[in-house]
Design an enzyme around this catalytic site. Sequence first.
Site, PDB file in Angstrom:
ATOM      1  N   SER A  75      16.756  -9.045   2.386  1.00 50.81           N
ATOM      2  CA  SER A  75      16.229  -7.690   2.502  1.00 50.81           C
ATOM      3  C   SER A  75      16.029  -7.308   3.964  1.00 50.81           C
ATOM      4  CB  SER A  75      14.897  -7.582   1.754  1.00 50.81           C
ATOM      5  OG  SER A  75      14.348  -6.316   2.016  1.00 50.81           O
ATOM      6  N   MET A  93      12.080   3.808   1.081  1.00 54.63           N
ATOM      7  CA  MET A  93      10.766   4.198   0.527  1.00 54.63           C
ATOM      8  C   MET A  93      10.357   5.559   1.067  1.00 54.63           C
ATOM      9  SD  MET A  93       8.772   0.650   1.189  1.00 54.63           S
ATOM     10  CE  MET A  93       9.478  -0.937   0.747  1.00 54.63           C
ATOM     11  N   MET A 116      11.351  -5.985 -10.591  1.00 54.92           N
ATOM     12  CA  MET A 116      10.399  -6.095  -9.481  1.00 54.92           C
ATOM     13  C   MET A 116       9.395  -7.205  -9.801  1.00 54.92           C
ATOM     14  SD  MET A 116      11.442  -4.029  -7.223  1.00 54.92           S
ATOM     15  CE  MET A 116      10.172  -4.566  -6.091  1.00 54.92           C
ATOM     16  N   GLY A 130      13.325 -11.301   1.474  1.00 52.01           N
ATOM     17  CA  GLY A 130      13.045 -10.696   2.779  1.00 52.01           C
ATOM     18  C   GLY A 130      12.341 -11.682   3.670  1.00 52.01           C
ATOM     19  N   HIS A 132      20.369  -6.230   1.166  1.00 50.29           N
ATOM     20  CA  HIS A 132      19.463  -5.445   0.321  1.00 50.29           C
ATOM     21  C   HIS A 132      18.732  -4.447   1.222  1.00 50.29           C
ATOM     22  CE1 HIS A 132      17.010  -4.689  -3.270  1.00 50.29           C
ATOM     23  NE2 HIS A 132      15.970  -4.601  -2.440  1.00 50.29           N
ATOM     24  N   MET A 148      13.264   3.567  -3.609  1.00 52.20           N
ATOM     25  CA  MET A 148      11.896   3.705  -4.113  1.00 52.20           C
ATOM     26  C   MET A 148      11.452   5.105  -3.737  1.00 52.20           C
ATOM     27  SD  MET A 148      10.723  -0.092  -3.044  1.00 52.20           S
ATOM     28  CE  MET A 148      12.195  -0.318  -2.077  1.00 52.20           C
ATOM     29  N   GLY A 196       8.845 -11.525  -3.346  1.00 51.05           N
ATOM     30  CA  GLY A 196       8.200 -12.835  -3.366  1.00 51.05           C
ATOM     31  C   GLY A 196       9.100 -13.993  -3.762  1.00 51.05           C
ATOM     32  N   ASP A 242      13.422  -9.066  -7.252  1.00 51.42           N
ATOM     33  CA  ASP A 242      13.038  -8.495  -5.960  1.00 51.42           C
ATOM     34  C   ASP A 242      11.536  -8.602  -5.733  1.00 51.42           C
ATOM     35  OD1 ASP A 242      12.981  -7.162  -3.586  1.00 51.42           O
ATOM     36  OD2 ASP A 242      13.523  -5.200  -4.410  1.00 51.42           O
ATOM     37  N   ASP A 299      16.043  -1.353   1.450  1.00 49.79           N
ATOM     38  CA  ASP A 299      14.913  -0.725   0.757  1.00 49.79           C
ATOM     39  C   ASP A 299      14.578   0.640   1.353  1.00 49.79           C
ATOM     40  OD1 ASP A 299      14.042  -2.760  -1.159  1.00 49.79           O
ATOM     41  OD2 ASP A 299      13.610  -3.976   0.620  1.00 49.79           O
ATOM     42  N   GLY A 352       6.857  -9.390   1.805  1.00 46.71           N
ATOM     43  CA  GLY A 352       5.906 -10.480   2.025  1.00 46.71           C
ATOM     44  C   GLY A 352       4.765 -10.581   1.038  1.00 46.71           C
ATOM     45  N   GLY A 390       6.878  -1.622  -2.407  1.00 49.77           N
ATOM     46  CA  GLY A 390       6.276  -0.915  -1.273  1.00 49.77           C
ATOM     47  C   GLY A 390       6.197  -1.757  -0.010  1.00 49.77           C
ATOM     48  N   HIS A 397      18.239   0.020  -2.602  1.00 51.67           N
ATOM     49  CA  HIS A 397      17.149   0.105  -3.587  1.00 51.67           C
ATOM     50  C   HIS A 397      16.289   1.320  -3.237  1.00 51.67           C
ATOM     51  CE1 HIS A 397      13.193  -2.038  -5.073  1.00 51.67           C
ATOM     52  NE2 HIS A 397      13.496  -0.972  -5.801  1.00 51.67           N
TER      53      HIS A 397
HETATM   54  C1  DX5 Z   1       9.527  -4.418  -1.938  1.00 47.80           C
HETATM   55  C2  DX5 Z   1      11.000  -4.373  -1.653  1.00 47.80           C
HETATM   56  C3  DX5 Z   1      11.597  -5.715  -1.464  1.00 47.80           C
HETATM   57  C4  DX5 Z   1      11.077  -6.462  -0.279  1.00 47.80           C
HETATM   58  C5  DX5 Z   1      11.135  -7.922  -0.634  1.00 47.80           C
HETATM   59  O1  DX5 Z   1       9.114  -3.175  -2.351  1.00 47.80           O
HETATM   60  O2  DX5 Z   1      11.716  -3.751  -2.704  1.00 47.80           O
HETATM   61  O3  DX5 Z   1      13.012  -5.671  -1.430  1.00 47.80           O
HETATM   62  O4  DX5 Z   1      11.796  -6.229   0.901  1.00 47.80           O
HETATM   63  O5  DX5 Z   1      10.536  -8.633   0.367  1.00 47.80           O
HETATM   64  P1  DX5 Z   1       9.982 -10.100   0.149  1.00 47.80           P
HETATM   65  O6  DX5 Z   1      11.166 -10.949  -0.237  1.00 47.80           O
HETATM   66  O7  DX5 Z   1       9.416 -10.433   1.477  1.00 47.80           O
HETATM   67  O8  DX5 Z   1       8.956 -10.037  -0.952  1.00 47.80           O
HETATM   68 ZN    ZN Z   2      13.962  -3.977  -2.778  1.00 45.36          ZN
END
Ligand code: DX5
Ligand code: ZN
Length: 217
Positions: A8, A37, A137, A197, A33, A68, A177, A175, A35, A145, A142, A66
């Site tokens: 990510s 937002m 998810m 990520g 990936h 959001m 953690g 997606d 993101d 980490g 949002g 992705h």
């Molecule tokens: C969260 C994102 C993820 C995020 C994952 O809203 O959609 O793609 O970047 O990051 P990690 O892998 O650090 O949880």
């Molecule tokens: Zn994502």
Amino acid sequence: MNHLVAPSVLSANFTNLQADIELINSSEADWFHVDVMDGVFVPNISFGFPVIKALQKFAKKPLDVHLMIVDPDRYISQFREAGAEVLTVHLEACNHLHRSIQSIKQHGMKAGVAINPHTNVELLRDCLAEIDLVCVMSVNPGFGGQKFIEHTYTKVKALRSLIEQTGSKALIEIDGGVDLSNYKKLLECGANVLVAGNTVFASQNPIETIAILKNKS
Ligand code: DX5
Ligand code: ZN
């Protein structure tokens, strides 16, 4: 199929994005990936078209975007122009999900649908055969980490069985953690695509971390 790994970009170093893009290019990763937002659907704002176009210029692997954002139908053609190959919308953000899926496919992209942790996989049943990817998810969207939600395993198993029942060819993407302690179990439950990520970009050796995530055994 062999599973895919999608680092990510949200966790990349934005002061030298090109270096991190080259890093992913030279790794065993399969996709980028990306993101997006909007500060409305989720309580954070990430980046938009200028950054994605810059990514497209140097990325040698598909962009898995992705969204959001609320009402994503407004921007489908612009994300295609910005280089998206997989475009994922949230079930919770679409009033007419089937129409959104059709529109993404008509624009020449693979259609993904993301579901929040509170959303039951059964809600996908009636359009699962049309979907190319389901993004489960495993954190509330949002932020990068965050801590992995354990209920995800049960959900992935239920989704795998629903995919079999409906004759769908959808890939299951996880997606949030994903780390070196949970990725194998997620694959055993039926996941096909691992987004990572923090696990990749905060590690000492991101290339090696990606290689580990690619390795099932
Ligand atoms: C969260 C994102 C993820 C995020 C994952 O809203 O959609 O793609 O970047 O990051 P990690 O892998 O650090 O949880
Ligand atoms: Zn994502």
